[in-house]
Write a protein that holds these residues in place. Sequence first.
Motif, PDB file in Angstrom:
ATOM      1  N   ASP A 129      61.698  75.705  19.562  1.00 35.94           N
ATOM      2  CA  ASP A 129      61.876  74.671  20.588  1.00 35.94           C
ATOM      3  C   ASP A 129      61.638  73.303  19.972  1.00 35.94           C
ATOM      4  OD1 ASP A 129      62.324  76.593  22.461  1.00 35.94           O
ATOM      5  OD2 ASP A 129      60.358  76.471  23.411  1.00 35.94           O
ATOM      6  N   LEU A 130      62.415  72.330  20.416  1.00 37.57           N
ATOM      7  CA  LEU A 130      62.213  70.963  19.959  1.00 37.57           C
ATOM      8  C   LEU A 130      62.588  70.021  21.095  1.00 37.57           C
ATOM      9  CD1 LEU A 130      61.501  69.029  17.637  1.00 37.57           C
ATOM     10  CD2 LEU A 130      63.919  69.057  16.997  1.00 37.57           C
ATOM     11  N   ASN A 131      61.590  69.274  21.581  1.00 35.68           N
ATOM     12  CA  ASN A 131      61.809  68.304  22.660  1.00 35.68           C
ATOM     13  C   ASN A 131      61.436  66.906  22.181  1.00 35.68           C
ATOM     14  OD1 ASN A 131      62.536  70.358  24.363  1.00 35.68           O
ATOM     15  ND2 ASN A 131      60.550  70.515  25.355  1.00 35.68           N
ATOM     16  N   ILE A 132      62.211  65.921  22.626  1.00 33.15           N
ATOM     17  CA  ILE A 132      62.015  64.542  22.193  1.00 33.15           C
ATOM     18  C   ILE A 132      61.991  63.637  23.411  1.00 33.15           C
ATOM     19  CG2 ILE A 132      63.033  62.632  20.869  1.00 33.15           C
ATOM     20  CD1 ILE A 132      64.502  65.034  19.338  1.00 33.15           C
ATOM     21  N   ARG A 133      61.031  62.749  23.444  1.00 35.78           N
ATOM     22  CA  ARG A 133      60.966  61.737  24.497  1.00 35.78           C
ATOM     23  C   ARG A 133      61.345  60.382  23.906  1.00 35.78           C
ATOM     24  NH1 ARG A 133      55.740  62.160  26.694  1.00 35.78           N
ATOM     25  NH2 ARG A 133      54.961  60.864  24.999  1.00 35.78           N
ATOM     26  N   LEU A 134      62.215  59.649  24.596  1.00 31.20           N
ATOM     27  CA  LEU A 134      62.579  58.292  24.174  1.00 31.20           C
ATOM     28  C   LEU A 134      61.574  57.303  24.751  1.00 31.20           C
ATOM     29  CD1 LEU A 134      66.415  58.440  24.798  1.00 31.20           C
ATOM     30  CD2 LEU A 134      65.227  58.568  22.614  1.00 31.20           C
ATOM     31  N   ASN A 135      61.159  56.331  23.938  1.00 29.35           N
ATOM     32  CA  ASN A 135      60.194  55.339  24.405  1.00 29.35           C
ATOM     33  C   ASN A 135      60.848  53.988  24.665  1.00 29.35           C
ATOM     34  OD1 ASN A 135      58.099  57.189  24.299  1.00 29.35           O
ATOM     35  ND2 ASN A 135      57.665  56.745  22.162  1.00 29.35           N
ATOM     36  N   TYR A 136      61.471  53.394  23.651  1.00 28.78           N
ATOM     37  CA  TYR A 136      62.048  52.066  23.841  1.00 28.78           C
ATOM     38  C   TYR A 136      63.097  51.774  22.787  1.00 28.78           C
ATOM     39  CZ  TYR A 136      58.794  50.777  20.080  1.00 28.78           C
ATOM     40  OH  TYR A 136      58.122  50.727  18.887  1.00 28.78           O
ATOM     41  N   LEU A 137      63.923  50.779  23.112  1.00 27.04           N
ATOM     42  CA  LEU A 137      64.902  50.206  22.181  1.00 27.04           C
ATOM     43  C   LEU A 137      64.415  48.809  21.851  1.00 27.04           C
ATOM     44  CD1 LEU A 137      67.773  50.119  20.806  1.00 27.04           C
ATOM     45  CD2 LEU A 137      68.596  49.186  22.985  1.00 27.04           C
ATOM     46  N   LYS A 138      64.389  48.470  20.573  1.00 29.73           N
ATOM     47  CA  LYS A 138      63.906  47.153  20.154  1.00 29.73           C
ATOM     48  C   LYS A 138      65.108  46.211  20.031  1.00 29.73           C
ATOM     49  CE  LYS A 138      60.246  44.790  18.604  1.00 29.73           C
ATOM     50  NZ  LYS A 138      59.868  44.846  17.196  1.00 29.73           N
ATOM     51  N   GLU A 164      58.147  73.932  18.262  1.00 29.86           N
ATOM     52  CA  GLU A 164      57.719  75.299  17.972  1.00 29.86           C
ATOM     53  C   GLU A 164      58.772  75.953  17.097  1.00 29.86           C
ATOM     54  OE1 GLU A 164      56.987  77.460  21.529  1.00 29.86           O
ATOM     55  OE2 GLU A 164      55.298  76.190  22.164  1.00 29.86           O
ATOM     56  N   LYS A 165      58.376  76.429  15.952  1.00 25.20           N
ATOM     57  CA  LYS A 165      59.331  77.110  15.083  1.00 25.20           C
ATOM     58  C   LYS A 165      59.558  78.520  15.581  1.00 25.20           C
ATOM     59  CE  LYS A 165      55.761  78.297  11.684  1.00 25.20           C
ATOM     60  NZ  LYS A 165      55.357  78.130  10.283  1.00 25.20           N
ATOM     61  N   SER A 166      60.670  79.079  15.152  1.00 26.20           N
ATOM     62  CA  SER A 166      60.989  80.445  15.568  1.00 26.20           C
ATOM     63  C   SER A 166      59.956  81.400  15.001  1.00 26.20           C
ATOM     64  CB  SER A 166      62.395  80.827  15.105  1.00 26.20           C
ATOM     65  OG  SER A 166      62.466  80.761  13.687  1.00 26.20           O
ATOM     66  N   GLY A 167      59.751  82.495  15.736  1.00 23.21           N
ATOM     67  CA  GLY A 167      58.739  83.455  15.307  1.00 23.21           C
ATOM     68  C   GLY A 167      59.295  84.855  15.201  1.00 23.21           C
ATOM     69  N   PHE A 191      70.827  59.745  16.063  1.00 22.11           N
ATOM     70  CA  PHE A 191      69.619  59.997  15.286  1.00 22.11           C
ATOM     71  C   PHE A 191      69.753  59.361  13.901  1.00 22.11           C
ATOM     72  CE2 PHE A 191      69.278  63.181  18.554  1.00 22.11           C
ATOM     73  CZ  PHE A 191      67.909  63.250  18.798  1.00 22.11           C
ATOM     74  N   ALA A 192      68.665  58.735  13.467  1.00 25.59           N
ATOM     75  CA  ALA A 192      68.645  58.103  12.146  1.00 25.59           C
ATOM     76  C   ALA A 192      67.966  59.006  11.123  1.00 25.59           C
ATOM     77  CB  ALA A 192      67.916  56.765  12.225  1.00 25.59           C
ATOM     78  N   GLN A 193      67.661  60.237  11.497  1.00 30.20           N
ATOM     79  CA  GLN A 193      66.962  61.159  10.611  1.00 30.20           C
ATOM     80  C   GLN A 193      67.276  62.594  11.018  1.00 30.20           C
ATOM     81  OE1 GLN A 193      63.278  59.676  12.835  1.00 30.20           O
ATOM     82  NE2 GLN A 193      62.522  61.622  12.018  1.00 30.20           N
ATOM     83  N   ASP A 194      67.044  63.507  10.102  1.00 28.09           N
ATOM     84  CA  ASP A 194      67.131  64.928  10.420  1.00 28.09           C
ATOM     85  C   ASP A 194      65.828  65.366  11.081  1.00 28.09           C
ATOM     86  OD1 ASP A 194      69.615  65.009   9.198  1.00 28.09           O
ATOM     87  OD2 ASP A 194      68.836  65.784   7.281  1.00 28.09           O
ATOM     88  N   LEU A 195      65.953  66.320  12.013  1.00 26.61           N
ATOM     89  CA  LEU A 195      64.772  66.897  12.664  1.00 26.61           C
ATOM     90  C   LEU A 195      64.920  68.404  12.692  1.00 26.61           C
ATOM     91  CD1 LEU A 195      64.326  64.552  15.756  1.00 26.61           C
ATOM     92  CD2 LEU A 195      62.810  64.688  13.776  1.00 26.61           C
ATOM     93  N   SER A 196      63.791  69.098  12.602  1.00 26.41           N
ATOM     94  CA  SER A 196      63.801  70.557  12.663  1.00 26.41           C
ATOM     95  C   SER A 196      62.553  71.038  13.396  1.00 26.41           C
ATOM     96  CB  SER A 196      63.833  71.152  11.250  1.00 26.41           C
ATOM     97  OG  SER A 196      63.648  72.556  11.303  1.00 26.41           O
ATOM     98  N   SER A 197      62.744  72.005  14.257  1.00 24.25           N
ATOM     99  CA  SER A 197      61.588  72.594  14.937  1.00 24.25           C
ATOM    100  C   SER A 197      60.671  73.312  13.952  1.00 24.25           C
ATOM    101  CB  SER A 197      62.058  73.560  16.029  1.00 24.25           C
ATOM    102  OG  SER A 197      62.804  74.628  15.456  1.00 24.25           O
ATOM    103  N   LYS A 198      61.184  73.614  12.767  1.00 25.77           N
ATOM    104  CA  LYS A 198      60.387  74.318  11.758  1.00 25.77           C
ATOM    105  C   LYS A 198      59.359  73.385  11.118  1.00 25.77           C
ATOM    106  CE  LYS A 198      60.936  77.230   7.630  1.00 25.77           C
ATOM    107  NZ  LYS A 198      61.924  77.836   6.701  1.00 25.77           N
TER     108      LYS A 198
END
Length: 199
Positions: free
Chosen positions: A126-135, A116-119, A71-78
Amino acid sequence: MRYPLASLFLVLSGFGNLAQAQQAVTGTSAPAPSPLAAAVTPAPVTPPNPNAPDASGRYMLRDGTDVNLQFAQDLSSKTASEGDPVTLTLVDDLKVGDIVVAKAGDKAIGEVTKAEKSGMMGKAGDLNIRLNYLKAGDTKIKLRGTKGKEGESGTTGAVVLTVLFGPIGLIKHGKNVEIKQGQSLHAFVGDDIALVPAT
Protein backbone atom coordinates in the motif's frame (compact mmCIF):
# COMPACT_ATOMS: atom_id res chain seq x y z
CA MET A 1 -87.01 92.76 -12.80
CA ARG A 2 -84.36 92.46 -10.18
CA TYR A 3 -85.23 88.90 -9.29
CA PRO A 4 -84.91 87.36 -12.77
CA LEU A 5 -81.53 89.04 -13.29
CA ALA A 6 -80.29 87.78 -9.99
CA SER A 7 -81.47 84.24 -10.85
CA LEU A 8 -79.75 84.38 -14.22
CA PHE A 9 -76.47 85.48 -12.56
CA LEU A 10 -76.64 82.56 -10.12
CA VAL A 11 -77.26 80.07 -12.92
CA LEU A 12 -74.31 81.36 -14.95
CA SER A 13 -72.09 81.32 -11.88
CA GLY A 14 -73.11 77.73 -11.24
CA PHE A 15 -72.07 76.70 -14.78
CA GLY A 16 -68.67 78.29 -14.27
CA ASN A 17 -68.10 76.39 -11.03
CA LEU A 18 -69.23 73.14 -12.69
CA ALA A 19 -66.72 73.57 -15.55
CA GLN A 20 -63.90 74.22 -13.07
CA ALA A 21 -64.86 71.11 -11.10
CA GLN A 22 -64.84 68.98 -14.27
CA GLN A 23 -61.36 70.25 -15.18
CA ALA A 24 -60.06 69.33 -11.73
CA VAL A 25 -61.53 65.80 -11.94
CA THR A 26 -60.30 65.02 -15.47
CA GLY A 27 -56.88 66.59 -14.91
CA THR A 28 -56.97 68.47 -18.19
CA SER A 29 -55.41 71.49 -16.56
CA ALA A 30 -52.28 69.52 -15.35
CA PRO A 31 -49.07 70.41 -17.22
CA ALA A 32 -47.85 67.88 -19.82
CA PRO A 33 -44.69 65.90 -18.90
CA SER A 34 -41.44 67.30 -20.23
CA PRO A 35 -40.02 65.38 -23.24
CA LEU A 36 -36.57 65.50 -21.57
CA ALA A 37 -37.86 63.79 -18.42
CA ALA A 38 -39.44 61.00 -20.48
CA ALA A 39 -36.20 60.41 -22.42
CA VAL A 40 -33.99 59.88 -19.31
CA THR A 41 -33.49 56.16 -18.48
CA PRO A 42 -31.31 54.72 -15.69
CA ALA A 43 -27.86 53.50 -16.75
CA PRO A 44 -27.45 49.68 -16.84
CA VAL A 45 -25.67 48.17 -13.84
CA THR A 46 -22.49 46.30 -14.81
CA PRO A 47 -21.85 43.21 -12.62
CA PRO A 48 -18.44 43.07 -10.94
CA ASN A 49 -15.75 41.08 -12.77
CA PRO A 50 -14.85 38.02 -10.61
CA ASN A 51 -11.41 37.91 -12.26
CA ALA A 52 -10.56 41.55 -11.54
CA PRO A 53 -7.75 42.31 -9.07
CA ASP A 54 -8.47 43.66 -5.60
CA ALA A 55 -7.21 47.01 -4.31
CA SER A 56 -3.76 45.53 -3.63
CA GLY A 57 -3.44 44.11 -7.18
CA ARG A 58 -4.02 40.48 -6.13
CA TYR A 59 -6.18 37.98 -8.02
CA MET A 60 -8.47 35.49 -6.26
CA LEU A 61 -7.72 31.84 -7.07
CA ARG A 62 -10.82 29.91 -6.09
CA ASP A 63 -11.24 26.78 -4.00
CA GLY A 64 -11.73 23.74 -6.26
CA THR A 65 -9.63 25.02 -9.17
CA ASP A 66 -8.06 22.10 -11.07
CA VAL A 67 -4.32 21.55 -10.57
CA ASN A 68 -2.41 19.18 -12.84
CA LEU A 69 0.77 17.81 -11.27
CA GLN A 70 3.36 15.16 -12.01
CA PHE A 71 5.70 13.31 -9.68
CA ALA A 72 9.26 14.63 -9.59
CA GLN A 73 10.61 11.38 -8.12
CA ASP A 74 10.11 7.64 -8.09
CA LEU A 75 8.20 6.16 -5.15
CA SER A 76 7.81 2.58 -3.97
CA SER A 77 5.82 1.03 -1.17
CA LYS A 78 8.86 -1.21 -0.63
CA THR A 79 11.20 1.65 0.34
CA ALA A 80 8.93 4.55 1.40
CA SER A 81 8.07 5.30 5.00
CA GLU A 82 5.23 7.25 6.59
CA GLY A 83 6.14 10.94 6.77
CA ASP A 84 8.57 10.88 3.83
CA PRO A 85 8.33 14.09 1.74
CA VAL A 86 7.03 13.85 -1.81
CA THR A 87 7.86 16.42 -4.50
CA LEU A 88 5.69 17.13 -7.54
CA THR A 89 5.74 19.79 -10.25
CA LEU A 90 2.95 21.87 -11.75
CA VAL A 91 2.25 20.81 -15.36
CA ASP A 92 0.10 23.76 -16.54
CA ASP A 93 0.03 27.42 -15.54
CA LEU A 94 -2.65 28.31 -13.01
CA LYS A 95 -4.65 31.33 -14.18
CA VAL A 96 -7.30 33.70 -12.90
CA GLY A 97 -8.94 34.79 -16.12
CA ASP A 98 -5.96 35.49 -18.39
CA ILE A 99 -3.54 36.27 -15.53
CA VAL A 100 -0.98 33.58 -14.57
CA VAL A 101 -0.67 33.29 -10.78
CA ALA A 102 1.40 30.07 -10.67
CA LYS A 103 3.74 28.95 -13.43
CA ALA A 104 4.28 25.48 -14.86
CA GLY A 105 7.27 23.95 -13.13
CA ASP A 106 6.42 25.34 -9.68
CA LYS A 107 6.93 22.76 -6.93
CA ALA A 108 4.22 21.03 -4.94
CA ILE A 109 4.96 19.28 -1.66
CA GLY A 110 3.22 16.28 -0.16
CA GLU A 111 4.03 13.44 2.17
CA VAL A 112 3.61 9.71 2.47
CA THR A 113 0.77 8.92 4.87
CA LYS A 114 0.94 5.15 4.60
CA ALA A 115 3.52 2.77 3.14
CA GLU A 116 3.39 -1.00 3.47
CA LYS A 117 5.46 -3.33 1.35
CA SER A 118 4.03 -6.56 0.06
CA GLY A 119 4.31 -9.52 2.38
CA MET A 120 3.97 -13.25 2.49
CA MET A 121 0.82 -15.05 1.41
CA GLY A 122 0.17 -12.51 -1.37
CA LYS A 123 -0.24 -9.55 0.98
CA ALA A 124 -0.53 -6.36 -1.09
CA GLY A 125 1.70 -3.32 -0.83
CA ASP A 126 0.00 0.00 0.00
CA LEU A 127 1.15 3.53 -0.71
CA ASN A 128 -0.88 6.64 0.14
CA ILE A 129 0.15 10.25 -0.41
CA ARG A 130 -1.32 13.44 0.97
CA LEU A 131 -0.82 16.74 -0.89
CA ASN A 132 0.04 19.74 1.29
CA TYR A 133 0.69 22.81 -0.85
CA LEU A 134 1.90 24.28 -4.13
CA LYS A 135 4.60 26.94 -3.83
CA ALA A 136 3.91 29.97 -6.07
CA GLY A 137 6.66 32.50 -5.44
CA ASP A 138 6.65 33.04 -1.67
CA THR A 139 3.04 31.90 -1.29
CA LYS A 140 1.82 28.41 -0.37
CA ILE A 141 -1.39 27.37 -2.13
CA LYS A 142 -3.24 24.72 -0.14
CA LEU A 143 -4.04 21.57 -2.15
CA ARG A 144 -6.47 18.74 -1.59
CA GLY A 145 -6.77 15.28 -3.05
CA THR A 146 -5.03 12.15 -1.83
CA LYS A 147 -3.58 9.67 -4.27
CA GLY A 148 -3.49 6.01 -3.48
CA LYS A 149 -2.18 3.39 -5.86
CA GLU A 150 -3.26 -0.20 -5.85
CA GLY A 151 -0.58 -2.62 -6.96
CA GLU A 152 -1.10 -5.59 -9.28
CA SER A 153 -3.57 -8.11 -8.03
CA GLY A 154 -2.70 -11.77 -8.35
CA THR A 155 -6.15 -12.46 -9.79
CA THR A 156 -6.87 -9.51 -12.10
CA GLY A 157 -3.42 -8.25 -13.11
CA ALA A 158 -4.85 -4.68 -13.14
CA VAL A 159 -3.22 -1.49 -11.95
CA VAL A 160 -5.70 1.04 -10.57
CA LEU A 161 -5.12 4.72 -9.73
CA THR A 162 -7.54 6.56 -7.48
CA VAL A 163 -7.85 10.08 -6.05
CA LEU A 164 -9.52 10.29 -2.67
CA PHE A 165 -10.71 13.30 -0.66
CA GLY A 166 -9.33 12.74 2.80
CA PRO A 167 -6.06 12.27 4.61
CA ILE A 168 -5.84 8.52 4.02
CA GLY A 169 -7.34 6.31 1.33
CA LEU A 170 -7.93 2.65 2.01
CA ILE A 171 -6.04 0.80 -0.73
CA LYS A 172 -6.00 -2.98 -0.75
CA HIS A 173 -4.75 -5.94 -2.77
CA GLY A 174 -1.63 -6.04 -4.88
CA LYS A 175 2.16 -6.26 -5.08
CA ASN A 176 4.58 -3.49 -4.16
CA VAL A 177 3.34 -0.15 -5.46
CA GLU A 178 5.67 1.65 -7.85
CA ILE A 179 5.13 5.28 -8.93
CA LYS A 180 7.48 6.57 -11.60
CA GLN A 181 8.83 10.09 -12.04
CA GLY A 182 6.62 12.01 -14.48
CA GLN A 183 3.42 10.15 -13.57
CA SER A 184 0.39 12.45 -13.46
CA LEU A 185 -1.70 13.45 -10.46
CA HIS A 186 -4.86 15.56 -10.60
CA ALA A 187 -5.55 17.74 -7.55
CA PHE A 188 -7.53 20.82 -6.54
CA VAL A 189 -6.93 24.16 -4.81
CA GLY A 190 -7.95 23.70 -1.17
CA ASP A 191 -9.04 27.27 -0.26
CA ASP A 192 -9.67 30.65 -1.86
CA ILE A 193 -6.39 32.55 -1.95
CA ALA A 194 -5.37 36.00 -3.27
CA LEU A 195 -2.20 35.93 -5.38
CA VAL A 196 -0.04 38.43 -7.21
CA PRO A 197 0.65 37.73 -10.91
CA ALA A 198 3.50 35.27 -11.47
CA THR A 199 6.77 36.76 -12.70
